[in-house]
Design a protein around this motif. Structure first.
Motif, short mmCIF file in Angstrom:
data_model
loop_
_atom_site.label_atom_id
_atom_site.label_comp_id
_atom_site.label_asym_id
_atom_site.label_seq_id
_atom_site.Cartn_x
_atom_site.Cartn_y
_atom_site.Cartn_z
N GLY C 46 -29.48 -27.22 6.56
CA GLY C 46 -28.32 -26.39 6.90
C GLY C 46 -27.21 -27.16 7.57
N PRO C 47 -26.24 -26.40 8.10
CA PRO C 47 -25.10 -27.00 8.79
C PRO C 47 -25.54 -27.57 10.15
N PRO C 48 -24.69 -28.39 10.79
CA PRO C 48 -25.05 -29.01 12.07
C PRO C 48 -25.47 -27.96 13.09
N ILE C 49 -26.43 -28.35 13.92
CA ILE C 49 -26.90 -27.43 14.95
C ILE C 49 -27.45 -28.23 16.13
N THR C 50 -27.33 -27.67 17.31
CA THR C 50 -27.88 -28.31 18.51
C THR C 50 -29.21 -27.65 18.87
N TRP C 51 -30.00 -28.39 19.64
CA TRP C 51 -31.35 -27.93 20.01
C TRP C 51 -31.33 -26.53 20.62
N ASP C 52 -30.35 -26.26 21.48
CA ASP C 52 -30.37 -24.98 22.19
C ASP C 52 -30.13 -23.79 21.27
N ARG C 53 -29.54 -24.03 20.10
CA ARG C 53 -29.28 -22.92 19.19
C ARG C 53 -30.30 -22.83 18.05
N MET C 54 -31.28 -23.75 18.02
CA MET C 54 -32.23 -23.75 16.90
C MET C 54 -33.17 -22.56 16.96
N CYS C 55 -33.56 -22.07 15.78
CA CYS C 55 -34.50 -20.97 15.69
C CYS C 55 -35.93 -21.49 15.89
N GLY C 56 -36.87 -20.58 16.03
CA GLY C 56 -38.27 -20.93 16.28
C GLY C 56 -38.86 -21.93 15.30
N PRO C 57 -38.82 -21.63 14.02
CA PRO C 57 -39.45 -22.55 13.06
C PRO C 57 -38.83 -23.95 13.10
N MET C 58 -37.53 -24.05 13.32
CA MET C 58 -36.91 -25.37 13.33
C MET C 58 -37.31 -26.14 14.60
N ALA C 88 -31.06 -37.41 18.22
CA ALA C 88 -29.89 -36.94 17.46
C ALA C 88 -30.36 -35.98 16.36
N PHE C 89 -29.59 -34.93 16.14
CA PHE C 89 -29.89 -33.99 15.05
C PHE C 89 -28.72 -34.00 14.07
N GLU C 90 -29.02 -34.25 12.81
CA GLU C 90 -27.95 -34.25 11.81
C GLU C 90 -28.43 -33.56 10.54
N PRO C 91 -27.49 -32.93 9.82
CA PRO C 91 -27.89 -32.23 8.58
C PRO C 91 -28.30 -33.24 7.50
N TRP C 92 -29.35 -32.91 6.77
CA TRP C 92 -29.75 -33.68 5.59
C TRP C 92 -28.54 -33.87 4.65
N ASP C 261 -27.43 -20.50 11.44
CA ASP C 261 -26.16 -20.36 10.74
C ASP C 261 -26.32 -20.57 9.24
N PHE C 262 -25.45 -19.91 8.49
CA PHE C 262 -25.30 -20.21 7.07
C PHE C 262 -24.03 -21.05 6.95
N GLY C 263 -24.07 -22.11 6.17
CA GLY C 263 -22.87 -22.94 6.04
C GLY C 263 -22.58 -23.26 4.58
N ILE C 264 -21.29 -23.34 4.27
CA ILE C 264 -20.91 -23.79 2.93
C ILE C 264 -19.92 -24.95 3.06
N ARG C 265 -19.84 -25.74 2.01
CA ARG C 265 -18.80 -26.77 1.92
C ARG C 265 -18.11 -26.64 0.57
N VAL C 266 -16.84 -27.00 0.55
CA VAL C 266 -16.02 -26.83 -0.64
C VAL C 266 -15.47 -28.20 -1.05
N ALA C 267 -15.47 -28.46 -2.37
CA ALA C 267 -15.14 -29.80 -2.86
C ALA C 267 -13.79 -30.31 -2.39
N GLY C 268 -12.81 -29.42 -2.24
CA GLY C 268 -11.48 -29.85 -1.86
C GLY C 268 -11.26 -29.92 -0.35
N LEU C 269 -12.29 -29.65 0.43
CA LEU C 269 -12.15 -29.67 1.89
C LEU C 269 -13.21 -30.62 2.46
N LYS C 270 -12.94 -31.89 2.35
CA LYS C 270 -13.93 -32.93 2.59
C LYS C 270 -14.65 -32.79 3.94
#
Lengths: 529, 68, 417
Positions: C46-58, C88-92, C261-270
């Motif tokens: 998913g999109p970037p997230i910090t430890w304090d906002r992570m859900c249980g399974p994550m 450090a936590f970063e999105p795949w 969070d749900f996140g999307i990225r768009v090709a024209g918005l790098k």
């Protein structure tokens, strides 16, 4: 045909006051249904036991204001948008109110899944539709006016012609759309265009016509229907009938689409005779139009409703005096010899002979606006005073459109009557009520009306009107005479002959054209002896 | 004019955007027609519709510019 | 005012996706192959997230991974470390990869390597652990860690050697076949896993590994229908990367969730994420579970939908419609509706029940906003507590806000007032 079937309007009748009633309401966010579906559901709910009023509509300002007016408003409606569906029921008690809301949900569900599971997929956007039918050449648009321009642009961008049935499209937008269409050589028939026939295919409100060599351009929906139906019944046929919308020949729009359509008919090898029908256009538009038509060697019949025919004749075109006359002249040019009307003058006179009206006033109840205009024009010389909700020059405006007075000819398709109710060509309800009210007036000697057949119209308007006439007679007491014209052809889905028989069986005099009907009225009104 | 000539000389095929009864009428006459179960653009969200209009106008300009 | 023709740009972008040829070339160690991978970095879905906002399974998966990696000795210690700021936590997705569910990966884990040779691109994904108590659902018990170590010490090396000893496997062709066999390669991977097994089995037998290990590897691959999910995902990812970061392009190239969070990225918005709170999946729960047990939507697996598979190709997989709580007619409707928001149809992926029509390809941000039709995702449901595992499966749509915000950003970038 202004406000053809009341798009963007709620579905209820507001003729009852609810005192000591309860109101139940529900909001369905982001749920869109077309207004006709919602009006029909509203009508269904009103039939339920204990229900006095029901509003089923989108959350438009108009609908919310109406809810306030009807005392059915709730603070919950404060934040609704036009994309939200609003239901409100006024009922005798909570049980009846809740039952009505449940019934509404069931009806909405049924509308949502028309053909059951496994049905063919229905796209939700014009582009989605284009994927299903990639070689479509026409887009028929009947969405609420505020969105109609956008859909038209999408169609034009894809190179498709447009029939724009929607009304309430701002004139600036109409100009922009038509400029764009003319640049691309595409038709934009409308806005507020109720009738067109392309390659013999009736679109929206139109009749099944014979194939032939007469091409028509018209800025009047029912005018176009009357002329094309009469041409067919006279044994002739048409190539194309192109509606352009009531404002096309105004100074602002400048006849953009009429010019394009007229040129197309001039260029069309199958079209031998051209007919043009419109309210009197702005002078500059007439000039441009005549200049365009002067280049064609085809005969042109022009009917500028209520205008001086001399300008037309001077320009070298045939001037028609009425819709029927336009049809007769076009057929004569097509056939190469003069024609007599469907009902000869003698026959009309014979029918009126010896008749005395049981009251001094006549009342016309029209569903077709142009037919209502025509009736006023033909009668105004003979009667001192004619009242109408849509008065032509020389007639007077009714103070209350819902209440007739004196000699009175009403257009029930006008906006006042179509708010919250389907157009009288679809829903006979109000016209039946009005007929019963007029018939009870001891001063009324004759009630006359039109029955418009064809696609789009009610499946049995003659039956509905005959039922109202029978009801008026069954009440006893004062009963006026009744007469009607049927606009339609043998090919129409309602079946012209059966509709004629239905009216005749109810002892209603039937005439094949509006002019014949009005001529009959003239004879009845003529001083006797 | 070519587009109108094409229309007059080929079978009419209709995309019906709006009232379902118009679709039913055309279908009953065996006219090829597809009905669009039309919904207000952007689900009726005026802010999104305004943004989309801006993109649409921009693109119309770009296309017009290309043709010049 | 820039002279960009969106339709033309999107056409080129879709062409690039159509041309992309993902092939499975090998297995590597994340720390050696994944770009910018390092020992104190945890990759997640998913999109970037910090430890304090992570859900249980994550959180559970992070703690398990820290112990697995040897960065912490116990779970409580791992929890402290995770919160300390040293990790450090970063999105795949920002490391050319994807991870199902929590998607947690660390440096020593084995990863599939998928390549698009013509484009010179590689994507990565961990190996699937199977069902039940697994790290991707946040489980961190000994059983989980033991399996992860076996995967690192036996499964990874055996697969690596097997793949090195045979021609690369064309994943696009394999997915295309699986679609003809009732998979949509998100919730159903049974056919694709079987096809992969047929490809790999002889090569595994040719490795120098002990027979016992070879058997265990084959049994492991065979026992888990979702083995192939961890290949359909990087295949989808690499195809979508072909469309990424083109000026003016309105195609959606990422849809991903981190359980918060749900996140999307768009090709024209790098590189920009547009996020909104992840929704709750609606569907069928396994016996004994209730809605209160469900975690919000989680995982990178929505990358399959982004490329027109998964929920977009439901019509190809009528066998799973009951699993996600629907009818066959629903499945047909889901796929047909998705054509409304896509710009093209896949040349490779065909749907038999729609007369072999290509699957809906190229989600257009503008069409989504215009029609109000949101992408259809079908997905598994994780338990909201770490380590319980999957509790059901169902359907979900992304929050509309992601698309509305992306549109606003697009207008701001390209056609401001």
């Amino acid at each position: 045909m202004a406000g053809p079937i009341g798009l963007e309007r709620p579905g209820w009748y507001s003729d009852k006051e609810g005192i000591g009633m309860i109101v139940r309401h529900r909001i369905k966010p982001q749920t869109y249904f077309d207004s006709v579906t919602l009006m029909l559901i509203g009508t269904e709910l009103k039939k339920l036991a204990g229900v006095t009023n029901a509003v089923v509509g989108m959350g438009t300002d108009y609908n919310i204001d109406s809810l306030k007016r009807l005392g059915m408003y709730s603070d919950a409606f404060a934040t609704v948008t036009p994309a939200d569906l609003v239901l409100a029921v006024q009922a005798a008690d909570t049980t009846a109110g809740d039952a009505a809301l449940a019934a509404a949900e069931a009806l909405l569900q049924r509308r949502q899944a028309p053909a059951g599971s496994g049905a063919a997929y229905t796209p939700t956007s014009q582009e989605g539709g284009a994927r299903v039918l990639p070689d479509a050449n026409m887009v028929l648009i009947s969405v609420p006016g505020q969105f109609a321009g956008r859909e038209t642009e999408i169609a034009l961008e894809a190179g498709r012609h447009v029939m724009l049935f929607s009304d309430n499209v701002p004139i600036e937008e109409e100009i922009r759309l038509k400029e764009n269409a003319v640049r691309k050589g595409l038709l934009v028939m409308g806005p507020d265009c109720g009738t067109a026939i392309i390659n013999q295919v009736p679109l929206a409100f139109a009749n099944v016509v014979r194939r032939g060599d007469i091409g028509l351009v018209a800025a009047s929906g029912t005018g176009l229907q009357e002329v094309t139906a009469l041409i067919t019944r006279l044994g002739f046929g048409i190539t194309q009938a192109i509606g352009v919308g009531g404002r096309d020949l105004s100074e602002k729009v400048g006849g953009r689409m009429t010019l394009l359509a007229a040129q197309a008919l001039a260029d069309d090898p199958k079209t031998k005779v051209i007919v043009l029908i419109s309210k009197p256009p702005a002078p500059a538009v007439v000039e441009a139009l005549f200049a365009r038509l002067q280049n064609t060697r085809k005969p042109v019949v022009v009917y500028f409703i209520g205008a001086d025919p001399q300008t037309i004749i001077r320009a070298g075109f045939k001037a028609a005096a009425t819709l029927e006359d336009a049809a007769l002249q076009a057929c004569a040019l097509s056939g190469g010899k003069p024609l007599s009307p469907l009902m000869p003058a003698d026959e009309i006179r014979r029918r009126a002979a010896g008749q005395t009206l049981p009251g001094r006033f006549v009342r016309g109840l029209y569903s077709g606006g142009t037919l209502c205009d025509e009736a006023q024009r033909l009668l105004k010389g003979q009667l001192d005073e004619i009242w109408s909700n849509t008065p032509v020059a020389g007639c007077r405006a009714l103070p209350d459109p819902f209440k007739s007075q004196g000699n009175c000819i009403v257009d029930l398709g006008e906006d006042t009557f179509t708010r919250g109710r389907a157009h009288p060509m679809i829903d006979p309800g109000y016209r039946q009520e009005r007929l019963l009210a007029e018939a009870a007036d001891p001063d009324v000697g004759l009630i006359f009306f039109d029955v418009v057949l064809g696609f789009g119209s009610h499946p049995d308007m003659a039956g509905a009107m005959a039922a109202a006439v029978r009801q008026a007679r069954a009440r006893g007491g004062h009963v006026p005479r009744f007469a009607a014209t049927i606009l339609g052809t043998e090919g129409d889905p309602q079946n012209l002959r059966r509709q004629q028989a239905t009216l005749a069986e109810a002892d209603i005099e039937v005439f094949p054209s509006n002019v014949a009907l009005v001529t009959y009225v003239q004879h009845l009104l003529a001083p006797k002896g | 004019m070519a587009a109108i000539h094409d229309l007059f000389t080929s079978p009419i095929k209709v995309i019906n955007v709006g009232l379902p009864s118009f679709h039913a009428d055309l279908k009953s006459q065996n006219v090829p027609v597809v009905h669009v179960n039309w919904q207000p653009p952007a689900g009726g969200n005026a802010r999104v519709a305004a943004l989309l209009d801006r993109v649409r106008r921009w693109q119309a300009q770009v296309r017009a510019g290309k043709k010049e | 005012m820039q002279r960009l023709d969106i339709a033309a740009i999107n056409r080129e972008a879709v062409q690039a996706i159509q041309k992309s040829q993902p092939v499975l070339t090998g297995v590597g160690i994340a720390g050696e192959v994944v770009p910018r991978m390092r020992r104190n970095l945890i990759l997640h879905a998913g999109p970037p997230i910090t430890w304090d906002r992570m859900c249980g399974p994550m959180r559970g998966a992070v703690m398990g991974a820290l112990v697995y990696e040897g960065l912490a000795k116990t779970i409580p210690e791992a929890e402290k470390l995770a919160a300390s700021g040293e990790i450090a936590f970063e999105p795949w997705h920002e490391h050319d990869g994807v991870g199902p569910m929590a998607g947690v990966a660390t440096a020593s884990m084995p990863v599939w390597i998928v390549e698009d040779k013509a484009a010179g691109r590689r994507t990565f994904c961990t190996l699937n652990e199977g069902l039940g108590k697994v790290l991707r659902y946040g489980a961190y018990s000994d059983e989980v860690l033991v399996r992860l170590r076996w995967m690192r010490d036996v499964l990874g090396p055996v697969l690596r050697e097997a793949l090195a000893g045979r021609p690369e496997i064309n994943l696009k062709a394999l997915i295309a076949q699986a679609l003809q066999m009732g998979d949509e390669v998100h919730n159903r991977n049974r056919a694709a896993t079987s096809l992969l097994f047929r490809e790999l089995a002889p090569a595994i037998l040719r490795t120098r590994a002990k027979t016992d290990d070879q058997v265990k590897v084959l049994e492991f691959l065979h026992a888990n229908d979702h083995t192939f999910l961890n290949l359909s995902m990087p295949a989808a990812k690499i195809m979508l990367q072909a469309a990424e970061w083109r000026e003016g392009c309105t195609l959606v190239t990422t849809m991903a969730r981190n359980g918060t969070d749900f996140g999307i990225r768009v090709a024209g918005l790098k590189d920009r994420w547009f996020t909104a709170p992840a929704g709750m999946v609606k569907g069928l729960l396994f016996p004994g579970f209730t809605d209160a047990d469900c975690n919000p939507d989680i995982g990178d697996s929505a990358i399959t939908e982004t490329v027109g598979l998964g929920g977009f190709s439901m019509a190809a997989a009528p066998a799973i419609v009951k699993f996600v709580g629907g009818t066959v007619a629903d499945a047909m409707t889901y796929t047909q509706t998705m054509y409304e928001i896509t710009t093209a149809e896949s040349e490779a992926f065909q749907i038999p029940t729609l007369d072999f029509r290509g699957s809906p390809l190229g989600i257009d941000l503008l069409k989504v906003c215009e029609t109000g039709i949101l992408p259809q995702i079908n997905t598994g449901i994780a338990h909201r507590e770490a380590g319980v595992g999957q509790v059901g499966a169902g359907l979900i749509k992304p929050p509309a806000k992601c698309f509305e915000d992306a549109l606003a950003a697009y207008v701001d970038a390209y056609c401001p007032e």
